[in-house]
Design a protein around this motif. Structure first.
Motif, PDB file in Angstrom:
ATOM      1  N   MET A 115       0.839  -1.167   0.000  1.00  9.94           N
ATOM      2  CA  MET A 115       0.000   0.000   0.000  1.00  9.94           C
ATOM      3  C   MET A 115       0.892   1.239   0.000  1.00  9.94           C
ATOM      4  O   MET A 115       1.867   1.317   0.727  1.00  9.94           O
ATOM      5  CB  MET A 115      -0.901  -0.033   1.227  1.00  9.94           C
ATOM      6  N   THR A 116       0.532   2.225  -0.791  1.00 10.46           N
ATOM      7  CA  THR A 116       1.294   3.455  -0.881  1.00 10.46           C
ATOM      8  C   THR A 116       0.984   4.353   0.302  1.00 10.46           C
ATOM      9  O   THR A 116      -0.173   4.572   0.632  1.00 10.46           O
ATOM     10  CB  THR A 116       0.926   4.208  -2.185  1.00 10.46           C
ATOM     11  N   PRO A 117       2.035   4.894   0.953  1.00 13.35           N
ATOM     12  CA  PRO A 117       1.775   5.787   2.083  1.00 13.35           C
ATOM     13  C   PRO A 117       1.107   7.069   1.607  1.00 13.35           C
ATOM     14  O   PRO A 117       1.362   7.545   0.506  1.00 13.35           O
ATOM     15  CB  PRO A 117       3.165   6.075   2.646  1.00 13.35           C
ATOM     16  N   THR A 118       0.243   7.609   2.457  1.00 14.75           N
ATOM     17  CA  THR A 118      -0.462   8.841   2.100  1.00 14.75           C
ATOM     18  C   THR A 118       0.032  10.031   2.907  1.00 14.75           C
ATOM     19  O   THR A 118      -0.549  11.098   2.840  1.00 14.75           O
ATOM     20  CB  THR A 118      -1.982   8.674   2.325  1.00 14.75           C
ATOM     21  N   ASP A 119       1.096   9.833   3.663  1.00 13.87           N
ATOM     22  CA  ASP A 119       1.648  10.932   4.445  1.00 13.87           C
ATOM     23  C   ASP A 119       2.152  12.025   3.519  1.00 13.87           C
ATOM     24  O   ASP A 119       2.797  11.757   2.515  1.00 13.87           O
ATOM     25  CB  ASP A 119       2.808  10.456   5.329  1.00 13.87           C
ATOM     26  N   ARG A 120       1.837  13.253   3.874  1.00 18.13           N
ATOM     27  CA  ARG A 120       2.307  14.393   3.097  1.00 18.13           C
ATOM     28  C   ARG A 120       3.636  14.858   3.664  1.00 18.13           C
ATOM     29  O   ARG A 120       3.857  14.840   4.854  1.00 18.13           O
ATOM     30  CB  ARG A 120       1.291  15.517   3.164  1.00 18.13           C
ATOM     31  N   THR A 121       4.494  15.279   2.759  1.00 21.39           N
ATOM     32  CA  THR A 121       5.785  15.809   3.162  1.00 21.39           C
ATOM     33  C   THR A 121       5.589  17.270   3.548  1.00 21.39           C
ATOM     34  O   THR A 121       5.017  18.038   2.785  1.00 21.39           O
ATOM     35  CB  THR A 121       6.786  15.707   1.998  1.00 21.39           C
ATOM     36  N   GLU A 122       6.032  17.630   4.727  1.00 21.85           N
ATOM     37  CA  GLU A 122       5.942  19.010   5.179  1.00 21.85           C
ATOM     38  C   GLU A 122       7.175  19.765   4.707  1.00 21.85           C
ATOM     39  O   GLU A 122       8.252  19.616   5.271  1.00 21.85           O
ATOM     40  CB  GLU A 122       5.811  19.064   6.708  1.00 21.85           C
ATOM     41  N   VAL A 123       7.016  20.529   3.646  1.00 17.88           N
ATOM     42  CA  VAL A 123       8.111  21.302   3.087  1.00 17.88           C
ATOM     43  C   VAL A 123       7.644  22.742   2.984  1.00 17.88           C
ATOM     44  O   VAL A 123       6.573  23.018   2.432  1.00 17.88           O
ATOM     45  CB  VAL A 123       8.511  20.781   1.686  1.00 17.88           C
ATOM     46  N   THR A 124       8.439  23.650   3.526  1.00 18.77           N
ATOM     47  CA  THR A 124       8.067  25.062   3.473  1.00 18.77           C
ATOM     48  C   THR A 124       8.413  25.649   2.107  1.00 18.77           C
ATOM     49  O   THR A 124       9.201  25.073   1.351  1.00 18.77           O
ATOM     50  CB  THR A 124       8.812  25.865   4.558  1.00 18.77           C
ATOM     51  N   ARG A 125       7.850  26.788   1.827  1.00 22.90           N
ATOM     52  CA  ARG A 125       8.149  27.486   0.575  1.00 22.90           C
ATOM     53  C   ARG A 125       9.644  27.808   0.491  1.00 22.90           C
ATOM     54  O   ARG A 125      10.244  27.692  -0.571  1.00 22.90           O
ATOM     55  CB  ARG A 125       7.311  28.759   0.473  1.00 22.90           C
ATOM     56  N   GLU A 126      10.233  28.186   1.602  1.00 25.67           N
ATOM     57  CA  GLU A 126      11.663  28.492   1.632  1.00 25.67           C
ATOM     58  C   GLU A 126      12.497  27.255   1.313  1.00 25.67           C
ATOM     59  O   GLU A 126      13.502  27.342   0.603  1.00 25.67           O
ATOM     60  CB  GLU A 126      12.075  29.083   2.986  1.00 25.67           C
ATOM     61  N   GLN A 127      12.098  26.120   1.854  1.00 22.54           N
ATOM     62  CA  GLN A 127      12.813  24.878   1.564  1.00 22.54           C
ATOM     63  C   GLN A 127      12.696  24.516   0.082  1.00 22.54           C
ATOM     64  O   GLN A 127      13.678  24.095  -0.537  1.00 22.54           O
ATOM     65  CB  GLN A 127      12.280  23.736   2.430  1.00 22.54           C
ATOM     66  N   LEU A 128      11.497  24.681  -0.471  1.00 17.00           N
ATOM     67  CA  LEU A 128      11.307  24.403  -1.893  1.00 17.00           C
ATOM     68  C   LEU A 128      12.155  25.329  -2.748  1.00 17.00           C
ATOM     69  O   LEU A 128      12.748  24.905  -3.737  1.00 17.00           O
ATOM     70  CB  LEU A 128       9.828  24.538  -2.276  1.00 17.00           C
ATOM     71  N   GLU A 129      12.224  26.586  -2.354  1.00 12.57           N
ATOM     72  CA  GLU A 129      13.038  27.565  -3.080  1.00 12.57           C
ATOM     73  C   GLU A 129      14.512  27.149  -3.032  1.00 12.57           C
ATOM     74  O   GLU A 129      15.212  27.189  -4.045  1.00 12.57           O
ATOM     75  CB  GLU A 129      12.846  28.949  -2.455  1.00 12.57           C
ATOM     76  N   THR A 130      14.974  26.727  -1.870  1.00 13.39           N
ATOM     77  CA  THR A 130      16.365  26.289  -1.719  1.00 13.39           C
ATOM     78  C   THR A 130      16.647  25.063  -2.576  1.00 13.39           C
ATOM     79  O   THR A 130      17.675  25.005  -3.276  1.00 13.39           O
ATOM     80  CB  THR A 130      16.668  25.982  -0.236  1.00 13.39           C
ATOM     81  N   ILE A 131      15.767  24.091  -2.550  1.00 10.87           N
ATOM     82  CA  ILE A 131      15.950  22.876  -3.347  1.00 10.87           C
ATOM     83  C   ILE A 131      15.911  23.208  -4.831  1.00 10.87           C
ATOM     84  O   ILE A 131      16.699  22.678  -5.621  1.00 10.87           O
ATOM     85  CB  ILE A 131      14.898  21.810  -2.977  1.00 10.87           C
ATOM     86  N   ALA A 132      15.008  24.099  -5.231  1.00 15.22           N
ATOM     87  CA  ALA A 132      14.926  24.506  -6.642  1.00 15.22           C
ATOM     88  C   ALA A 132      16.248  25.111  -7.103  1.00 15.22           C
ATOM     89  O   ALA A 132      16.753  24.774  -8.176  1.00 15.22           O
ATOM     90  CB  ALA A 132      13.778  25.489  -6.839  1.00 15.22           C
ATOM     91  N   TRP A 133      16.830  25.998  -6.288  1.00 14.78           N
ATOM     92  CA  TRP A 133      18.105  26.611  -6.654  1.00 14.78           C
ATOM     93  C   TRP A 133      19.246  25.598  -6.617  1.00 14.78           C
ATOM     94  O   TRP A 133      20.167  25.661  -7.437  1.00 14.78           O
ATOM     95  CB  TRP A 133      18.403  27.827  -5.774  1.00 14.78           C
ATOM     96  N   GLN A 134      19.189  24.643  -5.703  1.00 12.14           N
ATOM     97  CA  GLN A 134      20.195  23.578  -5.702  1.00 12.14           C
ATOM     98  C   GLN A 134      20.122  22.798  -7.016  1.00 12.14           C
ATOM     99  O   GLN A 134      21.152  22.468  -7.608  1.00 12.14           O
ATOM    100  CB  GLN A 134      19.982  22.629  -4.514  1.00 12.14           C
ATOM    101  N   PHE A 135      18.900  22.508  -7.450  1.00 14.25           N
ATOM    102  CA  PHE A 135      18.732  21.819  -8.724  1.00 14.25           C
ATOM    103  C   PHE A 135      19.281  22.659  -9.871  1.00 14.25           C
ATOM    104  O   PHE A 135      20.017  22.151 -10.725  1.00 14.25           O
ATOM    105  CB  PHE A 135      17.253  21.498  -8.982  1.00 14.25           C
ATOM    106  N   LEU A 136      18.933  23.942  -9.898  1.00 15.20           N
ATOM    107  CA  LEU A 136      19.369  24.808 -10.996  1.00 15.20           C
ATOM    108  C   LEU A 136      20.890  24.956 -11.049  1.00 15.20           C
ATOM    109  O   LEU A 136      21.454  25.228 -12.116  1.00 15.20           O
ATOM    110  CB  LEU A 136      18.693  26.172 -10.891  1.00 15.20           C
ATOM    111  N   ARG A 137      21.547  24.777  -9.921  1.00 18.48           N
ATOM    112  CA  ARG A 137      23.014  24.843  -9.869  1.00 18.48           C
ATOM    113  C   ARG A 137      23.671  23.468 -10.047  1.00 18.48           C
ATOM    114  O   ARG A 137      24.890  23.357 -10.003  1.00 18.48           O
ATOM    115  CB  ARG A 137      23.460  25.440  -8.542  1.00 18.48           C
ATOM    116  N   SER A 138      22.880  22.441 -10.237  1.00 24.82           N
ATOM    117  CA  SER A 138      23.402  21.074 -10.276  1.00 24.82           C
ATOM    118  C   SER A 138      23.836  20.665 -11.679  1.00 24.82           C
ATOM    119  O   SER A 138      23.562  21.338 -12.675  1.00 24.82           O
ATOM    120  CB  SER A 138      22.337  20.087  -9.777  1.00 24.82           C
TER     121      SER A 138
END
Length: 84
Positions: free
Chosen positions: A1-24
């Motif tokens: 069964m697939t878990p239905t838990d949502r990942t708690e990620v803030t907008r700031e965290q998403l922004e940081t990950i997005a920029w990490q990706f763009l620099r990768s």
């Protein structure tokens, strides 16, 4: 069964990950033939962030942050200019 838990990620965290990706390495010419979602998937797997892959809402929010930051990344010189 697939878990239905949502990942708690803030907008700031998403922004940081997005920029990490763009620099990768996944934005380099080597991956130019890959669609953006496949590049993001590979980046997340490479960095052990599978929880974002498994949470559709968080993944979509990350995709939005990546797309919103492509222009600023180009202007800042983080991404190379697109060649024809």
């Amino acid at each position: 069964m697939t878990p239905t838990d949502r990942t708690e990620v803030t907008r700031e965290q998403l922004e940081t990950i997005a920029w990490q990706f763009l620099r990768s390495e996944f934005t380099s010419q080597i991956y130019a033939d890959w669609p953006i979602d496949r590049r993001i998937d590979a980046f997340l797997l490479h960095h052990g962030q599978t929880e974002l892959l498994n949470d559709g809402s968080a993944y979509n929010a990350l995709m939005e942050r990546v797309m919103a930051n492509i222009g600023p990344a180009l202007r800042a010189g983080v991404l190379p200019p697109v060649s024809n």
